[in-house]
Design an enzyme around this catalytic site. Sequence first.
Site, PDB file in Angstrom:
ATOM      1  N   ASP A   1       1.026  -1.116   0.144  1.00 33.08           N
ATOM      2  CA  ASP A   1      -0.136   0.031   0.075  1.00 33.08           C
ATOM      3  C   ASP A   1       1.075   1.138   0.037  1.00 33.08           C
ATOM      4  OD1 ASP A   1      -1.630   2.168   0.542  1.00 33.08           O
ATOM      5  OD2 ASP A   1      -2.988   1.165   2.189  1.00 33.08           O
TER       6      ASP A   1
ATOM      7  N   TYR B   1     -10.034  15.287 -10.281  1.00 32.24           N
ATOM      8  CA  TYR B   1      -9.465  14.579 -11.288  1.00 32.24           C
ATOM      9  C   TYR B   1      -8.474  15.478 -12.172  1.00 32.24           C
ATOM     10  CZ  TYR B   1      -8.525  11.210 -15.058  1.00 32.24           C
ATOM     11  OH  TYR B   1      -8.044  10.458 -16.010  1.00 32.24           O
TER      12      TYR B   1
ATOM     13  N   LYS C   1      -4.409  14.755 -12.062  1.00 30.36           N
ATOM     14  CA  LYS C   1      -3.396  14.649 -13.234  1.00 30.36           C
ATOM     15  C   LYS C   1      -2.603  15.625 -13.385  1.00 30.36           C
ATOM     16  CE  LYS C   1      -5.269  10.719 -13.765  1.00 30.36           C
ATOM     17  NZ  LYS C   1      -4.520   9.407 -13.451  1.00 30.36           N
TER      18      LYS C   1
END
Length: 304
Positions: A74, A174, A178
């Site tokens: 993780d 989002y 990015k």
Amino acid sequence: MPGPLRGRVALVAGATRGAGRGIARELGAAGATVYVTGRSTRARRSEYDRPETIEDTADLVTEAGGHGVAVPVDHLDPAAVRALVDRVAREQGRLDLLVNDIWGGEKLFEWDTPVWEHDLDNGLRLLRLAVETHAITSHFALPLLLRHPGGLVVEVTDGTADHNRDTYRVNFFYDLAKASVLRMAFALGHELGPRGASAVALTPGWMRSEIMLEAYGVREDNWRDALDREPHFAISETPRYTGRAVAALAADPEVSRFNGQSLSSGGLARVYGFTDLDGSRPDAWRYLAEVQGPGRPADTTGYR
């Protein structure tokens, strides 16, 4: 025949499926030893609850001609990432390539939903998975990568710097995720360049990942059946196309010429001459700018 990356050691962080799996497999085909990480194993699935596992990816690396090593990690857990890097150092004594492909956000974002309406916990979780994981992994892995000159970091994102600068991407969370990964490559380039290593951001085009194929109700062997539903899907590419881009970068003794830059699978295919599995060279981001974006009819002539 020895591959161009024989004797090289790579870590593909986030290699369970999609681009990470395609990258790991192509690095294996080039002869590399590839440590593949993720949270889905044969013994336990992540919250994605999908069948792909890191052990399957490691097997594909080995079958391709390299040596695949699956390590459950993780990447939000600093102690687990430190233990991973310590293991690579102990077993290999070097790290030549770090691919930060950790994502895990498909089930967390809401299309075209403003920040004040988006589920806050999901948005913040997305940012942690997409950004914090990359920072943690670089923090622990880069001292090992810098032991030998010529090391490379590939930050995998969605969209080129030019495209994302002028385009709103899905929603606030989002878009931020990015853009952050693109900037990570730029910042790492400044920090690694004087120390003999390089960093780049790399975006696939419209990638036929396992999740994307499932969304369109097709398989890789009949993906064109989805064109009736979405004609522009004709420009899509396999995850291994991105993998070939990374393998070409890793084998390039002059890769430092790209340090800090934003690159795409289609753009690098023109530079290095590799193709997708069907022998074509899809250039999705140029197609998006010149065909799909302006609303022209779907036609990939000259774009693959």
